[in-house]
Design a protein around this motif. Structure first.
Motif, PDB file in Angstrom:
ATOM      1  N   ASP A  14       1.211  -1.753  -0.175  1.00 29.14           N
ATOM      2  CA  ASP A  14       0.133  -0.180   0.137  1.00 29.14           C
ATOM      3  C   ASP A  14       0.667   1.342  -0.301  1.00 29.14           C
ATOM      4  O   ASP A  14       0.032   2.269   0.085  1.00 29.14           O
ATOM      5  CB  ASP A  14      -1.254   0.162   0.722  1.00 29.14           C
ATOM      6  N   THR A  15       1.771   0.968   0.175  1.00 30.01           N
ATOM      7  CA  THR A  15       2.594   2.425  -0.271  1.00 30.01           C
ATOM      8  C   THR A  15       4.252   2.323  -1.157  1.00 30.01           C
ATOM      9  O   THR A  15       3.969   0.941  -1.956  1.00 30.01           O
ATOM     10  CB  THR A  15       3.190   2.734   0.957  1.00 30.01           C
ATOM     11  N   ARG A 176       2.087   4.282  -5.684  1.00 26.18           N
ATOM     12  CA  ARG A 176       0.805   4.374  -4.676  1.00 26.18           C
ATOM     13  C   ARG A 176       0.187   5.514  -4.226  1.00 26.18           C
ATOM     14  O   ARG A 176      -0.717   6.157  -3.984  1.00 26.18           O
ATOM     15  CB  ARG A 176       1.465   2.882  -4.202  1.00 26.18           C
TER      16      ARG A 176
END
Length: 297
Positions: A14-15, A176
């Motif tokens: 997510d990063t 992202r």
């Protein structure tokens, strides 16, 4: 836990941050077995081995990575090579009478300098230099990336004479997370959690457990491990080439000074290559390093 030396990449889903873990047991043991290193020197050598393995994991190249630290202190030289095939070797030079129990990087290598060399088989050679001003090698390497134009990168390194381990986190280009403040907050969060890692945890936990303990609230993708091994690149042929580079007159002078033989020792693995007069004559006649002599090793 994997029972072989390896590096293993992981990614936060997510990063825009990736990581790498390095584990050296057998290869570290092979390096230490070649010389009687005091404990503080063995620890430093393990840390720089782990650092080299981590750095190779961040590079896409075919060639050799060399980390070489020099100082005027108790440890004048630390040198490690790691190939793109993850074959490692390393050596340290030290003044035994100056190495005190529990000595750290600053006391062992005052005013030291670390040179990072990437030597691809094709393409341009790259070299970076960082002063050894941090409290430890991990801090020095992290500082180098912080002041260079490369991607932000942090290191955590430990070694205890039996096992060498390393953790690397690296911020990737924006994908992202596009907002600069979100990117910085994410980077600070991940590195702050890694700062809580103790030496005992890094040296004692397998990769899956370590990542779960640090990042149990994150989605982490762990890739397949890549094997590491100790291997020395010395050979009789390379030693013969070094002898030829001296010139025939100097090579024959060495024969005269050493009772008819020239011995070339590999400092990394202690292998000894012996050349006698017949070997030297054949080399300079263009006959190569395969020799008629019975003294070859």
């Amino acid at each position: 836990m994997h029972d072989f030396d390896h590096t293993q990449r992981f990614l936060f889903e997510d990063t825009d941050i990736r990581g790498e873990l390095a584990t050296l047991n057998d290869s570290y043991g092979h390096v230490l077995a070649k010389h009687p290193y005091p404990e503080p020197v063995a620890q430093l050598l393990g840390e720089i081995l782990a650092a080299a393995a981590l750095l190779v994991g961040t590079l896409k190249f075919d060639g050799l990575l060399v980390l070489q630290a020099r100082s005027a202190g108790a440890v004048p030289l630390l040198m490690v090579e790691c190939s793109s095939e993850r074959e490692v070797r390393g050596i340290a030079r030290y003044h035994a009478e100056q190495v005190l129990p529990g000595a750290d990087l600053r006391s062992l290598m005052p005013e030291g300098v670390l040179t990072i060399t990437v030597d691809p088989r094709q393409g341009q050679r790259y070299q970076g230099i960082v002063a050894l001003e941090g409290a430890n090698l991990a801090e020095c390497l992290s500082g180098y990336f912080a002041t260079s134009e490369q991607l932000p990168t942090r290191f955590w390194l430990n070694a205890d004479g039996r096992r060498a381990r390393g953790l690397l986190l690296q911020q990737l280009p924006a994908d992202r997370l596009k907002d600069p403040e979100e990117r910085e907050a994410s980077w600070q969060h991940m590195t702050t959690l890694a700062d809580t890692l103790t030496a005992e945890e890094l040296l004692g936990l397998d990769n899956e457990t370590l990542l779960r303990r640090l990042y149990h609230q994150e989605t982490v993708r762990l890739f397949d491990p890549q094997a590491l091994e100790f291997r020395c690149s010395c050979s009789r042929e390379r030693s013969a080439n070094a002898l030829v580079s001296l010139g025939q007159q100097d090579a024959e002078l060495l024969l005269d000074e050493n009772d008819g033989t020239v011995e070339i020792d590999c400092q990394f693995c202690n292998q000894r290559y012996i050349f006698d007069a017949a070997d030297v004559a054949q080399l300079f006649a263009g006959g190569g390093s395969g020799a008629p002599s019975k003294t070859r090793h």
